[in-house]
Enzyme design. Sequence first.
Site, PDB file in Angstrom:
ATOM      1  N   ASP A   1       1.337 -18.295  -8.446  1.00 18.23           N
ATOM      2  CA  ASP A   1       0.518 -18.046  -7.232  1.00 18.23           C
ATOM      3  C   ASP A   1       1.398 -17.860  -6.053  1.00 18.23           C
ATOM      4  O   ASP A   1       1.531 -17.246  -5.262  1.00 18.23           O
ATOM      5  CB  ASP A   1      -0.284 -19.250  -6.890  1.00 18.23           C
ATOM      6  CG  ASP A   1      -1.456 -19.277  -7.931  1.00 18.23           C
ATOM      7  OD1 ASP A   1      -1.792 -18.058  -8.463  1.00 18.23           O
ATOM      8  OD2 ASP A   1      -2.114 -20.355  -8.140  1.00 18.23           O
TER       9      ASP A   1
ATOM     10  N   SER B   1     -19.162  10.585 -28.515  1.00 16.34           N
ATOM     11  CA  SER B   1     -19.419   9.415 -29.282  1.00 16.34           C
ATOM     12  C   SER B   1     -19.482   9.358 -30.848  1.00 16.34           C
ATOM     13  O   SER B   1     -18.866  10.280 -31.240  1.00 16.34           O
ATOM     14  CB  SER B   1     -21.038   9.071 -28.961  1.00 16.34           C
ATOM     15  OG  SER B   1     -21.894   9.870 -29.252  1.00 16.34           O
TER      16      SER B   1
ATOM     17  N   GLU C   1     -11.204  -0.228 -37.836  1.00 17.01           N
ATOM     18  CA  GLU C   1     -11.060  -1.037 -36.680  1.00 17.01           C
ATOM     19  C   GLU C   1     -12.492  -1.746 -36.382  1.00 17.01           C
ATOM     20  O   GLU C   1     -13.559  -1.254 -36.891  1.00 17.01           O
ATOM     21  CB  GLU C   1     -10.849  -0.399 -35.473  1.00 17.01           C
ATOM     22  CG  GLU C   1      -9.666   0.604 -35.574  1.00 17.01           C
ATOM     23  CD  GLU C   1      -9.773   1.622 -34.528  1.00 17.01           C
ATOM     24  OE1 GLU C   1     -10.326   1.369 -33.681  1.00 17.01           O
ATOM     25  OE2 GLU C   1      -8.848   2.428 -34.769  1.00 17.01           O
TER      26      GLU C   1
ATOM     27  N   LYS D   1     -15.715  -2.735 -34.375  1.00 17.41           N
ATOM     28  CA  LYS D   1     -16.167  -1.889 -33.081  1.00 17.41           C
ATOM     29  C   LYS D   1     -16.810  -2.772 -32.085  1.00 17.41           C
ATOM     30  O   LYS D   1     -17.740  -3.447 -32.338  1.00 17.41           O
ATOM     31  CB  LYS D   1     -17.532  -1.036 -33.777  1.00 17.41           C
ATOM     32  CG  LYS D   1     -18.128  -0.144 -32.950  1.00 17.41           C
ATOM     33  CD  LYS D   1     -19.281   0.657 -33.281  1.00 17.41           C
ATOM     34  CE  LYS D   1     -19.767   1.752 -32.631  1.00 17.41           C
ATOM     35  NZ  LYS D   1     -20.498   0.998 -31.240  1.00 17.41           N
TER      36      LYS D   1
ATOM     37  N   GLU E   1     -12.654   0.186 -24.342  1.00 16.39           N
ATOM     38  CA  GLU E   1     -14.063  -0.612 -24.084  1.00 16.39           C
ATOM     39  C   GLU E   1     -13.844  -1.671 -23.054  1.00 16.39           C
ATOM     40  O   GLU E   1     -12.895  -2.575 -23.340  1.00 16.39           O
ATOM     41  CB  GLU E   1     -14.367  -1.222 -25.323  1.00 16.39           C
ATOM     42  CG  GLU E   1     -15.816  -1.315 -25.512  1.00 16.39           C
ATOM     43  CD  GLU E   1     -16.544  -0.049 -25.874  1.00 16.39           C
ATOM     44  OE1 GLU E   1     -16.112   0.870 -25.819  1.00 16.39           O
ATOM     45  OE2 GLU E   1     -17.833  -0.117 -26.218  1.00 16.39           O
TER      46      GLU E   1
ATOM     47  N   LYS F   1     -22.563   0.373 -38.700  1.00 20.60           N
ATOM     48  CA  LYS F   1     -23.209  -0.580 -37.796  1.00 20.60           C
ATOM     49  C   LYS F   1     -23.702  -1.797 -38.612  1.00 20.60           C
ATOM     50  O   LYS F   1     -24.183  -1.611 -39.829  1.00 20.60           O
ATOM     51  CB  LYS F   1     -24.465  -0.179 -37.062  1.00 20.60           C
ATOM     52  CG  LYS F   1     -24.435   1.173 -36.090  1.00 20.60           C
ATOM     53  CD  LYS F   1     -23.904   0.627 -34.886  1.00 20.60           C
ATOM     54  CE  LYS F   1     -25.251   0.309 -34.112  1.00 20.60           C
ATOM     55  NZ  LYS F   1     -25.105  -0.039 -32.587  1.00 20.60           N
TER      56      LYS F   1
ATOM     57  N   CYS G   1     -58.048  -7.086 -18.422  1.00 23.32           N
ATOM     58  CA  CYS G   1     -56.891  -7.182 -17.471  1.00 23.32           C
ATOM     59  C   CYS G   1     -56.806  -8.693 -17.621  1.00 23.32           C
ATOM     60  O   CYS G   1     -57.790  -9.414 -17.037  1.00 23.32           O
ATOM     61  CB  CYS G   1     -56.758  -6.548 -16.591  1.00 23.32           C
ATOM     62  SG  CYS G   1     -55.085  -6.854 -15.435  1.00 23.32           S
TER      63      CYS G   1
ATOM     64  N   CYS H   1     -54.412  -1.116 -17.561  1.00 25.39           N
ATOM     65  CA  CYS H   1     -55.368  -1.670 -16.513  1.00 25.39           C
ATOM     66  C   CYS H   1     -55.108  -0.633 -15.304  1.00 25.39           C
ATOM     67  O   CYS H   1     -54.113  -0.361 -14.906  1.00 25.39           O
ATOM     68  CB  CYS H   1     -54.745  -3.232 -15.903  1.00 25.39           C
ATOM     69  SG  CYS H   1     -55.631  -3.429 -14.329  1.00 25.39           S
TER      70      CYS H   1
HETATM   71  S1  IVH Z   1     -13.532   5.589 -31.140  1.00 23.74           S
HETATM   72  C1  IVH Z   1     -14.154  10.132 -30.176  1.00 23.74           C
HETATM   73  N1  IVH Z   1     -13.081   2.945 -31.724  1.00 23.74           N
HETATM   74  O1  IVH Z   1     -18.482   2.889 -29.557  1.00 23.74           O
HETATM   75  C2  IVH Z   1     -14.709   8.904 -30.188  1.00 23.74           C
HETATM   76  N2  IVH Z   1     -15.003   3.574 -30.406  1.00 23.74           N
HETATM   77  O2  IVH Z   1     -20.406   5.789 -30.004  1.00 23.74           O
HETATM   78  C3  IVH Z   1     -13.866   7.663 -29.776  1.00 23.74           C
HETATM   79  N3  IVH Z   1     -16.532   1.710 -29.603  1.00 23.74           N
HETATM   80  O3  IVH Z   1     -18.373   5.532 -27.398  1.00 23.74           O
HETATM   81  C4  IVH Z   1     -14.453   6.487 -29.930  1.00 23.74           C
HETATM   82  N4  IVH Z   1     -15.456   0.043 -30.588  1.00 23.74           N
HETATM   83  O4  IVH Z   1     -17.469   3.102 -26.609  1.00 23.74           O
HETATM   84  C5  IVH Z   1     -14.052   3.868 -30.895  1.00 23.74           C
HETATM   85  N5  IVH Z   1     -12.785   0.872 -32.198  1.00 23.74           N
HETATM   86  C6  IVH Z   1     -13.395   1.731 -31.668  1.00 23.74           C
HETATM   87  C7  IVH Z   1     -14.473   1.364 -30.789  1.00 23.74           C
HETATM   88  C8  IVH Z   1     -15.506   2.319 -30.334  1.00 23.74           C
HETATM   89  C9  IVH Z   1     -16.145   0.561 -29.758  1.00 23.74           C
HETATM   90  C10 IVH Z   1     -17.466   2.437 -28.753  1.00 23.74           C
HETATM   91  C11 IVH Z   1     -16.985   3.487 -27.911  1.00 23.74           C
HETATM   92  C12 IVH Z   1     -18.107   4.954 -28.290  1.00 23.74           C
HETATM   93  C13 IVH Z   1     -18.900   4.078 -29.132  1.00 23.74           C
HETATM   94  C14 IVH Z   1     -19.490   4.831 -30.361  1.00 23.74           C
END
Ligand code: IVH
Length: 664
Positions: free
Chosen positions: A38, A83, A113, A115, A173, A312, A406, A422
């Site tokens: 600080d 995406s 990795e 997500k 992210e 997912k 209603c 309604c």
């Molecule tokens: S790679 C070309 N790696 O998941 C696509 N995405 O629709 C590059 N996400 O839009 C994305 N963790 O926001 C990647 N380890 C990870 C991720 C990741 C989260 C998100 C990202 C993407 C969405 C998938």
Amino acid sequence: MTKEEANKKIEALRKELREANYKYYVLAQPDMSDYKFDRKLEELQKLEAEFPEFYDPNSPTQRVGGEPVSGFQTVKHKYPMLSLEKSYNIQDLKDWINRISKLVDEKFTFCVELKYDGVSLSNRYIDKKLVQSITRGDGIYGDDVTNNARTIRTLPLVLRGDDVPYEVFARGEVLISRENFERINNEQAQKGETTYMNARNLAAGTLKLLDPKIVAQRQLDYVAYFMLGEDLPVDNQYDALKKLEEWGFFVPHDYIKAENLDQIMDFILDWGVKRFDFPYDTDGIVVKVNEFDIQEKLGYTAKSPRWAMAYKFPAERKLTKLLSVDFQVGRTGKVTPVANLEPVKLAGTIVKRATLHNEDNMKKLDLHEGDYVYVEKAGEIIPQVVGVDKTKRKPDAKLIKFIDHCPVCNTPLIKQGADYFCVNTATCEPQIKAQIEHFVSRKAMDIEGLGPEIINLLYQHGLIHNVADLYDLKVDDLKDLEGLGEKSAQNIIESIQKSKNQPFERVLYALGIRHVGEIAAKLIAKHFKSIDHLIHASPEEITAIKGIGEKIAESIKTYFSNPENIALINRLKQASLQFENREEENIIDKLHDNKFVISGTFEHFSRDELKKNIEQNGGKVVSSISKNTDFLLAGNKPGPSKLSKAQNLGIPIISETDYLKMIE
Ligand code: IVH
């Protein structure tokens, strides 16, 4: 102190503080006490104030957030932000591996990795320095939120290392830890302000705040999972993550190199359990083909890379007791059944209510009083009841039926499609209040100071019965209400008066016609130019607009066929709201107010024609390059000084062909 000495001292302090920040936030191995940090920061702040010529947007002093802004610029991504394709079971993952294995001859590996469930953000670094952070937006255009991004302690402002390419993009992210999410939501609730559904929504909302100082207090985090650019120092994803870490980023907490589906599955099974105790929300894992040359061979579809796949995690499901069922009346009069539940923890938050959607769904569930029900989060956001444990049902339990009047104003409900409505839009209290809330909301008339509580107060005191009444309010009507005073009453009235300048497209959206969202309102306003043209248009004329379908057209016709709505519009017209486009709003807004510098000669346009064309498409032409320029549009033989200036400032240089694509 001489200028030169000050410069040296400033640079030394910046370096020291940057290192300390990295060790504290990224490595979690602090080596400087908070006190010392600080003091040094204060010293730097003082010197920077004394010698403003050494201002640097990437100085550690900027982490606290600069001045508030009035909005965000929309800018084009140099590389579109795609995406990921998603899979929900191992078979899908297996099919994907088989599919891509057939497309390439060489052997390849995977990088697996976590997500993260946050908000993606692309960061551009020029000469190691952060120059721009853009949200995903529609993947082609996003919002420039650089000032807010600079407050994220785990996002490096200056990269470490000697092998950083001149220009590089780090994608990743923006996150908020579960702990911070709880803290902020509690604080918000105590202040009577908006609370957020989950950490992702909070992160998204925070990134769009106009005051970077508040963003700084929210303590966002950033995890980088992807690097983009030319001349990258690595040739595979696994090494790219290692490199991003070396450069100063947080990277996925766990990632592995995998050779086959078994190894991928081990990772999935492991994190399928561990994720519940992890400090951040994760919603799956991402499998990427590791080698960049193979990635390139596999290429992209319009929406996503062929070389990556998201898996997912299955939605978490819990059993809990149904306490009662409420019927909620929304803005459009739609009645939604909602289950009140014995509180249960689900995917990180406590759930007390869950939607039952509609009558058909209730029938399918065969819901009885006192039932034990399964709840799940749809897309991890809205909890819903997905089933009933009938073995726990008491034999005399009564069936729960949908209502036919209603619950608020007792008007008989009317069924449209799967939903009940309604139709008493004029006097049914929750509808009126929600209509007014919508009318004043930020994307509609943007009237400040009129939150749900004040609207309720005004309604209870009989001061407003519809949105037109807002324009008759006076300071004297408001100043004696609970919680208000002369000053806030004045502010509200001023904000109401100011809203009279909102363009027609916003007024149209604010009316709250069913199915007419923000985008539809824009398209319709552009096309018809005035409400009178729209009122007299046939459904065919309305559906002739690209992007507007029959459902919207029908809803518009129904709305205007109600004389009460016409009377309301006439009152709003008398209050001087905009029901016609102003001259400048008839411009086709393809270029989102972006600023262009033109250089060189062009094939399809003379310089004057090009200038006119840019303006007609909603862009601006400026004569010299500054950090506020969005694009250098370079034709044949562009000026070398403009080129190098644009390069130095990290301003995208586009060709005539690029430009033609932008206005397509
Ligand atoms: S790679 C070309 N790696 O998941 C696509 N995405 O629709 C590059 N996400 O839009 C994305 N963790 O926001 C990647 N380890 C990870 C991720 C990741 C989260 C998100 C990202 C993407 C969405 C998938």
